[in-house]
Structures are given as C-alpha cells and as structure tokens.
Design a protein around this motif. Structure first.
Motif, PDB file in Angstrom:
ATOM      1  N   ALA A 162       0.858  -1.129   0.025  1.00  4.00           N
ATOM      2  CA  ALA A 162       0.001  -0.014  -0.055  1.00  4.00           C
ATOM      3  C   ALA A 162       0.787   1.316   0.063  1.00  4.00           C
ATOM      4  O   ALA A 162       0.512   2.215  -0.691  1.00  4.00           O
ATOM      5  N   LYS A 163       1.845   1.334   0.801  1.00  6.45           N
ATOM      6  CA  LYS A 163       2.948   2.347   0.994  1.00  6.45           C
ATOM      7  C   LYS A 163       3.454   2.632  -0.575  1.00  6.45           C
ATOM      8  O   LYS A 163       3.769   3.687  -0.918  1.00  6.45           O
ATOM      9  N   GLN A 165       2.446   1.661  -3.397  1.00  5.97           N
ATOM     10  CA  GLN A 165       1.138   2.088  -4.545  1.00  5.97           C
ATOM     11  C   GLN A 165       1.161   3.706  -4.315  1.00  5.97           C
ATOM     12  O   GLN A 165       1.104   4.321  -5.144  1.00  5.97           O
ATOM     13  N   LYS A 166       0.997   3.785  -2.942  1.00  5.38           N
ATOM     14  CA  LYS A 166       0.812   5.365  -2.772  1.00  5.38           C
ATOM     15  C   LYS A 166       1.959   6.298  -3.302  1.00  5.38           C
ATOM     16  O   LYS A 166       1.465   7.296  -3.668  1.00  5.38           O
ATOM     17  N   GLU A 167       3.061   5.959  -2.869  1.00  2.33           N
ATOM     18  CA  GLU A 167       4.340   6.399  -3.487  1.00  2.33           C
ATOM     19  C   GLU A 167       4.428   6.758  -5.141  1.00  2.33           C
ATOM     20  O   GLU A 167       4.689   7.620  -5.650  1.00  2.33           O
ATOM     21  N   SER A 169       1.895   6.443  -7.131  1.00  2.00           N
ATOM     22  CA  SER A 169       0.666   7.561  -7.465  1.00  2.00           C
ATOM     23  C   SER A 169       1.200   8.956  -7.450  1.00  2.00           C
ATOM     24  O   SER A 169       1.255   9.871  -8.241  1.00  2.00           O
ATOM     25  N   ARG A 170       2.020   9.046  -6.267  1.00  6.37           N
ATOM     26  CA  ARG A 170       2.264  10.480  -6.007  1.00  6.37           C
ATOM     27  C   ARG A 170       3.477  11.026  -7.112  1.00  6.37           C
ATOM     28  O   ARG A 170       3.385  12.225  -7.740  1.00  6.37           O
TER      29      ARG A 170
END
Length: 201
Positions: A162-163, A165-167, A169-170
C-alpha cells in the motif's frame, strides 16, 4: 447479532465511567471518547465450549461489543484506544443511524464497509479458537494470506504494498506536472524502480 449462536448472547452495559476510572484517563482522553461514543454494550461472549470446538493456545474466547457512535466520521484513534484498554480479543460492531461496520484491532485497526445493521454477519471458521479468531481478522481486514505467510507477515506485506502504491501514485502526479525533461525522466525512473519492487513483494 451477526448470526452468532444464541448460547453466546449477553447484554451487559460497559459504562464509559468505569473505563475512565479503571484506566485513570485524563480529561482530554475522556473528551475524545465522549465525542465519538454514546454507549458500549457487550452483546456476545464466544468461548470454545459455547461453540463446541477446541480451545486455542492463544485464544480462549472473544467478546462482541456493540459501540453506538455519535457520528459516522469517528476518529479511528478512539476505537484503537478502546481496543487497547480492554485486554481481550474484541470484535466491535460500530453502529450509527441504522448502519454498522465491523472492526477489530490486530497490529492496526481493521474495518469493513458500512452496511445496514441487519446485513452484518461473521462466519466462525476453524478447528480451534486460534483459527476462528484469525479467520475473523482475515474476514474483517479482507486479507488474502499467501502460501507460506502467517497472518502477521501478510499484514506487513500488504502495508508495504500500500505504501509503495501510494508513492507510485504521488510520483505519477509529479511526473505529469513536471515541465523539465531531466526532472521528468528522473521521476519516471524512480517510479519504474518502485514498480519493480512492488512486483518482487
């Protein structure tokens, strides 16, 4: 409640004042719980004897608590505090205005989506109480345990994914907005590295 056997049913109010007194909470801590929770009722006690399966090594029983909320957008921290204060395995039914969701704390707070309260149920699966409790965590957290992983290992892997994937996307957003070719290239390169790492996990 939740389709659990009748033999497990209880109806025991858990006064908030008793929680405050037992854990010597300060005014600010009390105020946070008061802002989110109107009352807590113990509605089920599930033990190995009551559901006719073997005791677990770690889990002998668990309680189902019905938590009547004052607002739908409650603070997760309030629920985590309640979960940590009471040293029992607890399945929480968070209820607000006819809707409800299940929650439990295991290394982190896990919750289902909101549903009409009467549609909520939980399946008791497993040969002993350890397995039953682990399966409840899996059901609430929507966890798919990969072969060879324990529950805790799988939760850690899912959090890491999840971390990443978040990074990713950013970085994608930054790359789209970046005007300088060199900076854009660097961002895309970093993104590719993270995507490779995600595939490796």
């Amino acid at each position: 409640m939740l389709g659990l056997p009748k033999s497990t049913e209880l109806s025991k109010q858990l006064p908030k004042n008793a929680i405050y007194a037992k854990f010597q909470m300060n005014t600010a801590e009390k105020a946070k719980i008061d802002a989110d929770i109107s009352r807590i009722t113990i509605v089920n006690e599930v033990t190995a004897a009551k559901i006719h399966i073997a005791d677990g090594e770690l889990v002998k029983s668990f309680f189902v608590l019905l938590v009547a909320l004052k607002r739908k957008d409650f603070e997760d921290k309030t629920i985590i505090t309640i979960s940590k204060l009471i040293p029992q395995n607890m399945l929480l039914v968070l209820e607000f205005d006819g809707e409800a969701k299940l929650a439990t704390y295991h290394t982190k707070l896990m919750q289902t989506e909101w549903k009409p309260q009467e549609d909520l149920s939980i399946e008791l699966k497993g040969l002993n109480m350890d397995a039953v409790w682990e399966n409840i965590i899996v059901q609430i957290g929507g966890i798919m345990i990969a072969q060879g992983n324990t529950l805790d290992e799988q939760i850690a892997v899912d959090e890491q994914k999840a971390k990443l994937q978040k990074e990713i996307s950013r970085l994608e957003k930054l790359a789209r907005a970046e005007k300088q070719p060199k900076k854009k290239f660097d961002l895309v390169l970093k993104m590719k590295e993270l995507k490779k790492e995600l595939e490796r996990i």
